[in-house]
Every structure is written in structure tokens, then in C-alpha cells.
Design a protein around this motif. Structure first.
Motif, PDB file in Angstrom:
ATOM      1  N   ARG A  52       0.823  -1.211   0.000  1.00 47.63           N
ATOM      2  CA  ARG A  52       0.000   0.000   0.000  1.00 47.63           C
ATOM      3  C   ARG A  52       0.857   1.261   0.000  1.00 47.63           C
ATOM      4  NH1 ARG A  52      -4.454  -1.988   4.533  1.00 47.63           N
ATOM      5  NH2 ARG A  52      -5.610  -3.405   3.130  1.00 47.63           N
ATOM      6  N   GLY A  53       1.959   1.241   0.753  1.00 50.30           N
ATOM      7  CA  GLY A  53       2.859   2.385   0.736  1.00 50.30           C
ATOM      8  C   GLY A  53       3.477   2.602  -0.637  1.00 50.30           C
ATOM      9  N   THR A  54       3.840   1.502  -1.306  1.00 49.89           N
ATOM     10  CA  THR A  54       4.402   1.612  -2.653  1.00 49.89           C
ATOM     11  C   THR A  54       3.360   2.145  -3.623  1.00 49.89           C
ATOM     12  OG1 THR A  54       5.849  -0.274  -2.181  1.00 49.89           O
ATOM     13  CG2 THR A  54       5.563   0.351  -4.481  1.00 49.89           C
ATOM     14  N   ALA A  55       2.120   1.666  -3.508  1.00 45.84           N
ATOM     15  CA  ALA A  55       1.046   2.156  -4.384  1.00 45.84           C
ATOM     16  C   ALA A  55       0.832   3.656  -4.186  1.00 45.84           C
ATOM     17  CB  ALA A  55      -0.237   1.382  -4.099  1.00 45.84           C
ATOM     18  N   LEU A  68      -4.136  -3.060  -6.077  1.00 44.06           N
ATOM     19  CA  LEU A  68      -3.562  -4.014  -5.126  1.00 44.06           C
ATOM     20  C   LEU A  68      -4.567  -5.130  -4.877  1.00 44.06           C
ATOM     21  CD1 LEU A  68      -1.325  -4.847  -3.138  1.00 44.06           C
ATOM     22  CD2 LEU A  68      -2.428  -3.398  -1.416  1.00 44.06           C
ATOM     23  N   LEU A  69      -4.135  -6.356  -5.116  1.00 46.92           N
ATOM     24  CA  LEU A  69      -4.969  -7.528  -4.898  1.00 46.92           C
ATOM     25  C   LEU A  69      -4.258  -8.479  -3.938  1.00 46.92           C
ATOM     26  CD1 LEU A  69      -6.179  -8.272  -8.554  1.00 46.92           C
ATOM     27  CD2 LEU A  69      -7.400  -7.019  -6.754  1.00 46.92           C
ATOM     28  N   ARG A 140      12.822   0.918  -3.685  1.00 48.18           N
ATOM     29  CA  ARG A 140      13.147  -0.208  -4.573  1.00 48.18           C
ATOM     30  C   ARG A 140      11.897  -0.769  -5.234  1.00 48.18           C
ATOM     31  NH1 ARG A 140      13.359  -5.913  -4.165  1.00 48.18           N
ATOM     32  NH2 ARG A 140      12.360  -5.764  -2.126  1.00 48.18           N
ATOM     33  N   LEU A 141      10.847  -0.968  -4.460  1.00 46.59           N
ATOM     34  CA  LEU A 141       9.609  -1.490  -5.018  1.00 46.59           C
ATOM     35  C   LEU A 141       9.001  -0.526  -6.035  1.00 46.59           C
ATOM     36  CD1 LEU A 141       8.007  -2.949  -1.767  1.00 46.59           C
ATOM     37  CD2 LEU A 141       9.104  -4.228  -3.619  1.00 46.59           C
ATOM     38  N   THR A 142       9.080   0.756  -5.743  1.00 46.37           N
ATOM     39  CA  THR A 142       8.588   1.750  -6.699  1.00 46.37           C
ATOM     40  C   THR A 142       9.369   1.690  -8.002  1.00 46.37           C
ATOM     41  OG1 THR A 142       7.920   3.210  -4.880  1.00 46.37           O
ATOM     42  CG2 THR A 142       8.179   4.212  -7.045  1.00 46.37           C
TER      43      THR A 142
END
Length: 202
Positions: A52-55, A68-69, A140-142
Motif C-alpha cells: 500500500r505504501g508503494t502504491a 492491489l490484490l 526499490r519497489l517503486t
């Protein structure tokens, strides 16, 4: 052979007083033990929060769409633009910063429970090191999502397998060094300086 003898009436220099464990430090250590256990037991929920933070970063900083699923084994995050969403990225256990923060919380808890350092500095060292790890993993995820959107599977492979791994190892090392740098030394009270005649000065 001569030896130096102190005057029999001269006051003896007191031994350095060792600082004891504070109740606040013991309480914070117990809380951090709970945090460590929660990160291990609730690791899946923690990964969902990381997704959720990355989204949020992808949407508000880059203007992309996200979805997000909850998959059967891991949360799956999709990102794209007005043309549609790309292939999703599953945040597995190995991609989560929980594996780095949990040991750090455990070490900090042990220092607070069984050490004699000032709890404020120990907690500060933990907070700064943990924040560095979390921020780096979100970045990194972003980056993984953006590179996959632009370059497909090849962009995902380069940023996730190669660059992302090096980035997280560097962040873990930097966090450990920063933690040790901010960590206070073992607390001992320094003796009062001696006066000209050998007596202690207040």
C-alpha cells in the motif's frame, strides 16, 4: 626500589558508579520484543502495508494507476497508465523489509533489557536505522514497478534481481553502521576530578 604510597588520611577515590538499567529502558525493551514477534507472526500483513505504501508513492509521485490484490501467497500490486495495468508484482517474504527490521528490533530489545545504555539514544539508533531500511525498500519497489511498466520483463529482472538486491544489501549495511554509530557507549559515571591536595572536588 621505591614505590608510591598514598597518605593514610587521604580520602580514597571512589570507584566509578555504573549506571543501572532504567525502568523506561526495560519497558521499551519489552515493547520491542513484542514488535519483533509481531513482525515475524504478522509478516504477511506487514507486506500488505508495504504494498500500500508503494502504491501511494507510485500514484502521488509518478501519477500512475495502481491496483492491489491479495493473492493466495502474497499481495500483488499492478501499476500502469490510462492504457491499462501491466503485469502485477507479487511482494513475497524475501522482498519485505520485515526480515531486516525484526533482527534489529531484537538486538535493540536485548540492549535495553540487559544493557546499561541510555534508552533514548538506543531507541533513536533503532528508529533511524529502521527508517532507512523501510524507505529504501519502498523506493526499490517503486523502481521495480516503474521499470516493469516501461521495459517489461527485462526491466523487472534488472531492477528486482540485480539492482534491487545490491540496493537492499547496501541499505542493510548502512543501517547497521548507522545503528552502531548512534548507539551510546555503556553508561558509567565519571569520577569527580581530584583537587590539588588529593581530595575530591564537587
Amino acid at each position: 626500589m621505591t614505590e608510591s604510597l598514598s597518605h593514610p588520611l587521604a580520602p580514597r577515590r571512589p570507584a566509578p558508579a555504573r549506571a543501572g538499567r532504567s525502568p523506561v529502558g526495560v519497558l521499551c525493551g519489552a515493547v520491542l520484543l513484542g514488535v519483533c514477534g509481531s513482525l515475524v507472526a504478522g509478516e504477511r500483513a506487514y507486506r500488505t502495508q508495504e504494498s500500500r505504501g508503494t502504491a501511494w508513492l507510485v500514484e502521488h509521485l509518478l501519477g500512475m494507476r495502481t491496483l492491489l490484490l491479495e493473492g493466495p501467497t502474497a499481495p500483488v500490486l499492478y501499476a500502469g497508465d490510462h492504457t491499462g495495468l501491466d503485469r502485477g508484482v507479487a511482494l513475497t517474504t524475501g522482498c519485505s523489509s520485515a526480515l531486516l527490521i525484526a533482527p534489529l528490533a531484537l538486538v535493540t530489545a536485548l540492549l535495553l533489557l540487559f544493557g546499561n545504555r541510555r534508552p533514548g539514544r538506543v531507541l533513536l539508533a533503532f528508529a533511524v536505522a529502521a527508517a532507512l531500511v523501510v524507505a529504501t525498500n519502498l523506493a526499490r519497489l517503486t523502481l521495480v514497478l516503474v521499470m516493469q511498466h516501461r521495459y517489461g520483463a527485462e526491466g523487472f529482472g534488472w531492477t528486482h534481481v540485480l539492482f534491487g538486491s545490491v540496493l537492499m544489501m547496501t541499505a542493510a549495511l548502512a543501517a547497521a553502521l548507522l545503528f552502531l554509530r548512534l548507539l551510546p557507549r555503556s553508561g558509567t559515571a565519571a569520577p569527580a576530578p581530584a583537587g590539588p591536595s588529593g581530595e575530591e572536588t564537587p
